[in-house]
Design an enzyme around this catalytic site. Structure first.
Site, mmCIF file in Angstrom:
data_model
loop_
_atom_site.group_PDB
_atom_site.id
_atom_site.type_symbol
_atom_site.label_atom_id
_atom_site.label_comp_id
_atom_site.label_asym_id
_atom_site.label_seq_id
_atom_site.Cartn_x
_atom_site.Cartn_y
_atom_site.Cartn_z
ATOM 1 N N HIS A 68 36.671 38.314 40.198
ATOM 2 C CA HIS A 68 35.879 37.166 40.640
ATOM 3 C C HIS A 68 36.089 35.980 39.701
ATOM 4 C CE1 HIS A 68 32.852 39.730 43.130
ATOM 5 N NE2 HIS A 68 34.118 39.934 43.467
ATOM 6 N N GLU A 70 34.042 34.011 38.220
ATOM 7 C CA GLU A 70 33.176 34.001 37.039
ATOM 8 C C GLU A 70 33.795 34.816 35.907
ATOM 9 O OE1 GLU A 70 32.413 34.721 40.254
ATOM 10 O OE2 GLU A 70 30.248 34.696 40.543
#
Length: 146
Positions: A68, A70
């Site tokens: 992801h 993040e």
């Protein structure tokens, strides 16, 4: 402060376009308390892993292989600079990302509000992530899309 949040969300949206995922492009920007960019990340497969269009089209394969945005931003940041920083992301973080956001010391998460489709598919994940943020005293803010 809203001006900076808008700028960093717009930058995260640009970074999201670097993802090869045809259906879900997410971008992240981590900034310090002086509004300096510490790192950026987008969702995609790990380096040196086959990055085939076919694998992105197979949902199970894609979900199992994807890092992801993040986490990519956290991995590419100087970890000593993350405590006290703010993460700007184009979608609400999932639980998998929330625990790592908390662990590295990010103190604030600013994201775009989820679409109804996203809530339908990932609502439980987003709710648990927000619960963890509350427990860890990480500020969580959602912005409307511009």
């Amino acid at each position: 402060m809203i001006k900076w949040s808008n700028r960093f969300l717009q930058l995260a949206a640009l970074v999201a376009t670097w993802s090869k995922d045809p259906s879900t492009q997410v971008g992240s920007v981590i900034a310090d308390d002086k509004n300096r960019v510490l790192s950026v990340g987008f969702n995609g497969f790990p380096r040196k892993v086959l990055d085939s269009k076919v694998l992105y089209e197979d949902r199970d394969s894609k979900l199992n292989r994807t890092i992801h945005s993040e986490i990519n931003a956290i991995l590419f940041a100087d970890s000593d600079k993350l405590p006290g920083s703010t993460l700007y992301v184009t979608a609400p973080p999932c639980v998998r990302c929330a625990v790592q956001i908390i662990q590295c010391g990010i103190e604030k998460v600013v994201c775009y509000a989820p679409s109804p489709k996203m809530v339908e598919r990932w609502g439980d994940q987003m709710a648990l992530a927000q619960e963890l943020f509350r427990e860890a005293e990480v500020i969580y803010l959602e912005h409307a899309h511009e």
